[in-house]
Design a protein around this motif. Sequence first.
Motif, PDB file in Angstrom:
ATOM      1  N   UNK A  51      28.535   3.380  -2.382  1.00 60.36           N
ATOM      2  CA  UNK A  51      29.018   4.451  -3.258  1.00 60.36           C
ATOM      3  C   UNK A  51      27.836   5.192  -3.885  1.00 60.36           C
ATOM      4  N   UNK A  52      26.888   4.431  -4.416  1.00 59.84           N
ATOM      5  CA  UNK A  52      25.729   5.050  -5.070  1.00 59.84           C
ATOM      6  C   UNK A  52      24.926   5.893  -4.084  1.00 59.84           C
ATOM      7  N   UNK A  53      24.771   5.388  -2.867  1.00 61.00           N
ATOM      8  CA  UNK A  53      23.978   6.115  -1.872  1.00 61.00           C
ATOM      9  C   UNK A  53      24.628   7.443  -1.518  1.00 61.00           C
ATOM     10  N   UNK A  54      25.926   7.422  -1.245  1.00 61.01           N
ATOM     11  CA  UNK A  54      26.628   8.661  -0.886  1.00 61.01           C
ATOM     12  C   UNK A  54      26.555   9.665  -2.029  1.00 61.01           C
ATOM     13  N   UNK A  55      26.874   9.199  -3.234  1.00 62.75           N
ATOM     14  CA  UNK A  55      26.947  10.130  -4.359  1.00 62.75           C
ATOM     15  C   UNK A  55      25.570  10.649  -4.760  1.00 62.75           C
ATOM     16  N   UNK A  56      24.535   9.835  -4.636  1.00 66.83           N
ATOM     17  CA  UNK A  56      23.193  10.302  -4.996  1.00 66.83           C
ATOM     18  C   UNK A  56      22.695  11.340  -3.993  1.00 66.83           C
ATOM     19  N   UNK A  57      22.985  11.125  -2.699  1.00 67.27           N
ATOM     20  CA  UNK A  57      22.594  12.111  -1.689  1.00 67.27           C
ATOM     21  C   UNK A  57      23.288  13.446  -1.932  1.00 67.27           C
ATOM     22  N   UNK A  58      24.591  13.402  -2.196  1.00 61.30           N
ATOM     23  CA  UNK A  58      25.332  14.640  -2.438  1.00 61.30           C
ATOM     24  C   UNK A  58      24.882  15.314  -3.736  1.00 61.30           C
ATOM     25  N   UNK A  59      24.555  14.486  -4.741  1.00 66.82           N
ATOM     26  CA  UNK A  59      24.091  15.054  -6.016  1.00 66.82           C
ATOM     27  C   UNK A  59      22.750  15.776  -5.842  1.00 66.82           C
ATOM     28  N   UNK A  60      21.868  15.200  -5.016  1.00 68.12           N
ATOM     29  CA  UNK A  60      20.587  15.856  -4.740  1.00 68.12           C
ATOM     30  C   UNK A  60      20.808  17.209  -4.074  1.00 68.12           C
ATOM     31  N   UNK A  81      16.020  32.824   0.336  1.00 67.32           N
ATOM     32  CA  UNK A  81      16.671  31.760  -0.422  1.00 67.32           C
ATOM     33  C   UNK A  81      18.145  31.630  -0.053  1.00 67.32           C
ATOM     34  N   UNK A  82      18.790  32.754   0.272  1.00 68.03           N
ATOM     35  CA  UNK A  82      20.194  32.714   0.691  1.00 68.03           C
ATOM     36  C   UNK A  82      20.328  31.966   2.014  1.00 68.03           C
ATOM     37  N   UNK A  83      19.366  32.195   2.914  1.00 74.08           N
ATOM     38  CA  UNK A  83      19.381  31.463   4.177  1.00 74.08           C
ATOM     39  C   UNK A  83      19.190  29.974   3.959  1.00 74.08           C
ATOM     40  N   UNK A  84      18.307  29.629   3.031  1.00 77.48           N
ATOM     41  CA  UNK A  84      18.080  28.212   2.722  1.00 77.48           C
ATOM     42  C   UNK A  84      19.339  27.591   2.114  1.00 77.48           C
ATOM     43  N   UNK A  85      20.023  28.359   1.266  1.00 81.00           N
ATOM     44  CA  UNK A  85      21.249  27.852   0.653  1.00 81.00           C
ATOM     45  C   UNK A  85      22.323  27.576   1.711  1.00 81.00           C
ATOM     46  N   UNK A  86      22.407  28.430   2.718  1.00 79.84           N
ATOM     47  CA  UNK A  86      23.360  28.212   3.813  1.00 79.84           C
ATOM     48  C   UNK A  86      23.071  26.899   4.530  1.00 79.84           C
ATOM     49  N   UNK A  87      21.782  26.646   4.781  1.00 83.60           N
ATOM     50  CA  UNK A  87      21.393  25.389   5.439  1.00 83.60           C
ATOM     51  C   UNK A  87      21.771  24.189   4.571  1.00 83.60           C
ATOM     52  N   UNK A  88      21.564  24.299   3.265  1.00 84.41           N
ATOM     53  CA  UNK A  88      21.904  23.193   2.364  1.00 84.41           C
ATOM     54  C   UNK A  88      23.405  22.898   2.385  1.00 84.41           C
ATOM     55  N   UNK A  89      24.208  23.957   2.436  1.00 85.01           N
ATOM     56  CA  UNK A  89      25.662  23.752   2.526  1.00 85.01           C
ATOM     57  C   UNK A  89      26.021  23.031   3.824  1.00 85.01           C
ATOM     58  N   UNK A  90      25.338  23.388   4.904  1.00 85.04           N
ATOM     59  CA  UNK A  90      25.609  22.738   6.179  1.00 85.04           C
ATOM     60  C   UNK A  90      25.193  21.264   6.156  1.00 85.04           C
ATOM     61  N   UNK A  91      24.078  20.979   5.524  1.00 82.87           N
ATOM     62  CA  UNK A  91      23.642  19.582   5.387  1.00 82.87           C
ATOM     63  C   UNK A  91      24.666  18.786   4.593  1.00 82.87           C
ATOM     64  N   UNK A  92      25.194  19.418   3.543  1.00 81.40           N
ATOM     65  CA  UNK A  92      26.209  18.732   2.738  1.00 81.40           C
ATOM     66  C   UNK A  92      27.446  18.409   3.573  1.00 81.40           C
ATOM     67  N   UNK A  93      27.870  19.356   4.392  1.00 84.32           N
ATOM     68  CA  UNK A  93      29.032  19.097   5.247  1.00 84.32           C
ATOM     69  C   UNK A  93      28.742  17.980   6.249  1.00 84.32           C
ATOM     70  N   UNK A 125      23.542  19.071  -4.161  1.00 89.02           N
ATOM     71  CA  UNK A 125      24.201  19.995  -5.097  1.00 89.02           C
ATOM     72  C   UNK A 125      23.205  20.566  -6.102  1.00 89.02           C
ATOM     73  N   UNK A 126      22.287  19.707  -6.568  1.00 81.56           N
ATOM     74  CA  UNK A 126      21.278  20.166  -7.516  1.00 81.56           C
ATOM     75  C   UNK A 126      20.387  21.226  -6.884  1.00 81.56           C
ATOM     76  N   UNK A 127      19.999  20.994  -5.638  1.00 81.41           N
ATOM     77  CA  UNK A 127      19.143  21.963  -4.961  1.00 81.41           C
ATOM     78  C   UNK A 127      19.899  23.255  -4.681  1.00 81.41           C
ATOM     79  N   UNK A 128      21.192  23.154  -4.365  1.00 81.63           N
ATOM     80  CA  UNK A 128      22.003  24.357  -4.135  1.00 81.63           C
ATOM     81  C   UNK A 128      22.061  25.200  -5.404  1.00 81.63           C
ATOM     82  N   UNK A 129      22.249  24.538  -6.551  1.00 79.47           N
ATOM     83  CA  UNK A 129      22.300  25.261  -7.821  1.00 79.47           C
ATOM     84  C   UNK A 129      20.958  25.918  -8.138  1.00 79.47           C
TER      85      UNK A 129
END
Length: 636
Positions: free
Chosen positions: A216-225, A252-264, A227-231
Motif C-alpha cells: 500500500x505504501x509503495x503504490x501510494x508513495x509512487x502516485x504521490x510523487x 512543460x506541457x509536453x512533460x506534464x502529458x508524459x507524467x500523466x501517462x506514467x501515472x496511468x 501527482x506532486x510533480x504534475x502540480x
Amino acid sequence: MRVEEHTGQLETKLAREFQQKFLDGEINTLSCTTTFELGVDVGDVQSVLMRNVPPSPANYIQRAGRAGRRATTAALVVTFARRRSHDLYHFREPMRLIEGHVGVPILSLRNPLIVRRHIHAAAFAAYERRHVEQGGEAHRDVASFFVATDDAPAAVDDFVQWLKSHPSDLAAAVARITPIGIAEELGVDDWKWVDDLMDDQGGENREHYGWLTRAVKEVRSELAEIDSEIQETEERIRNSRLQNRSQNAQTQAGRQTVLYRVRRTLESRRLIDYLATRVVLPKYGFPVDVVTLDVWRAGDKGASGIDLSRDLRMGITEYAPGAKLVANKSIWESTGLRILPGKALISYRYTECSNCGSFRTQIDTADEENVELCDSCGAELTPQKFIVPSFGFVGCRSKDQPGETRPVRVGHSQFHFSDYAGDRSEVEYITIGQSKVQAWFSRQGRITAINPGPAERGFRVCLSCGHTEPTVTKTKTKAQTSAQHYRPNTKRECNGWLSVRHLGHHYLTDVVELNLMEPMNRTQALSTLHALLAATPSLGIPIDDINGVLVSARPNGHKPMVIFDTVPGGAGHVKHVSKNLQRLLRAAYGVVNNCNCAESTSCYGCIRTYRNQNVHEHLERGEAAAILKRFANETG
C-alpha cells in the motif's frame, strides 16, 4: 539430412508438428532446449549431443535418457564441456554427474511462509467473491484496489476492515487449508495472521510480516510523487505563460502529458501480478513479469510460427534493441520498445557509489540531473536513469543469415542489491571452526537488474514512439537530441526527442547477506564472492539459479556480500546456502586452490563466467584463496 529446432521460441502447434515428423523419420535431427528434457518419448533416438554440462545429475539423466529407450536401440551420448567453472568441475569429476545421486523430491506441507501466502490467497478470493456478489466489479488493476475515489474509500482498506471483522466463512476456509501442526504458529484460531499481514512496524523478524502494508505504501508513495510533480509542472506552465515564455510553457506541457501517462501505467498494473511480486500472494514459481519481442507487426509471414517471450529480468538483455536472436532458422532483430497508447514507460533514477558500493533507486520525476550525496559515505554521486520496458519489445526479421555462432547480445545485465522491503532480520553468528561469519537471511531482498548497453553507454530512446538504438558514442545520460527517426516497424517519421536511458527491472527475492568479518579490498571481496558462487554446484544448486553482489562497505574494512535467488520470489536455493555455509566455504576454497591458472588472475576453470565478464579484471583466485583458507583449514 533435415535438421529443425524444438525450443520454447516456437508456437506450440509448430513444435508439435516438428516432433511428429521427427518420430516419423521426416526430420533426422532436432536441436532442442530443455523443452525436450521431460515427458517426451521420441522412440528410436540413437544419439544425444549436449552442448554444455547439465546443471545436475537429474538433468543429465533426463537429457541422456532420450537415447536408447528401446531395448533394440544403441545409444551414444556425448557431452561437450565448455571452459566455465561448472562444466570443468564435472569434466574433472564425471562420475559425480553420471552416477550422481538424485535426491528424492521433498514437498513440505508445513512451510509457514508458503502456507501463509495461500491463506492470503484464500482471503483475497473470498473478498472478491463477496464484492462481486454485492454488485461490484472485480479488482483487476492496482488503481482499483489501492486508490480511493471521491465516492468510496480504497478497496484495500475495505478488505482490511472485512478481515478484522473475522468472517466465519473465511475462518472455516482457512482452517480447512492449513496443515495440522502450524495453525498455532500462524495464528489461525486467534486471527493473528491478519495482524501479521498488516504489521510492518519493526521488531524481531519483522521482515517476514507487513507485506500488504508495504505494498500500500509503495503504490501510494509512487502516485504521490507523480501527482506532486504534475502540480509543480502545472505551476511552471502557468508562470511561463504569465511571462510570455511560450516555448518553455509548451515544453512543460509536453512533460506534464508524459507524467500523466506514467501515472496511468502505474495504476494499470495487473493486481494479481503486483501482489505476487510483493510476496502477498503465492507465485507458484512461474514468471510474473513476462515480456514479448513482438515481430508479427512487421508483416512478416514467418513470424506466425514463433513465440518470443522472456521473464523481464532476462528480456532486458536478450531483447534489448539492437540484439539479434535465432528462431526457426531465421535471425530476428529487436528494433525498439513497445509503448501502449495513452501510457508511458516508467523511468527510475539510480546511483551507485564507487567509494562504498551503496546502490539506490527512486522513481524519476526530476528535470535536472543534480549531483547527489551517498547515504552511506557522503561521496558525490551522479545519477543515471533506467526505464522498465513493461510493455515488451518490437522487432523484425534481420537481413543476416544464421551462422556457426550465435548473435552477440547487446550489453549485459548488472545486478544490484538496494535494500530490504522492510526491516533487515536479526544477525546470526555462525561459528566455523574458530572463526565466525555474520549472516542475515530475508525473503524481502530488493534486486535491481540493469542493462547499461554496449560499453555501458546506454540506449537512445524516444519516449514518445519507442524507437530505441544502442548509443554509439559516449553521451551524458541527461543529453537529449532531436535526431530524425522512424516509429518501430513503420515508415512514419517521429519528431520525438531521443534520451539516453539504460534498461532495468527490479523484484523481490530470497537473499542472504554475509560478512566474513575480514578486512578486504575490492579485488579480494569480488574474488571471494565469485568463488562462493562457483562452488554452489557442490550444494546441488545450478550455478545460473543463484547470483551475488557486494553491498555497502563497513568502516572497519569489511565488505559484506549478498547472495540471492535469481528467480523472483525465491526458489529456496539461498535458504539452502544459509544452512550449509561450512560446506560452501570449503568447496569455494577448493575451486580457487586447485586451478592451474596464475594466482594473480583467474580463468573459466575457476571463477570466471560469462555472467561476471564485466569484473574479470578484478578476479584473482589467489586473493580469494587467502581469504577462504582459514575456513577450509578449520573445517577440514
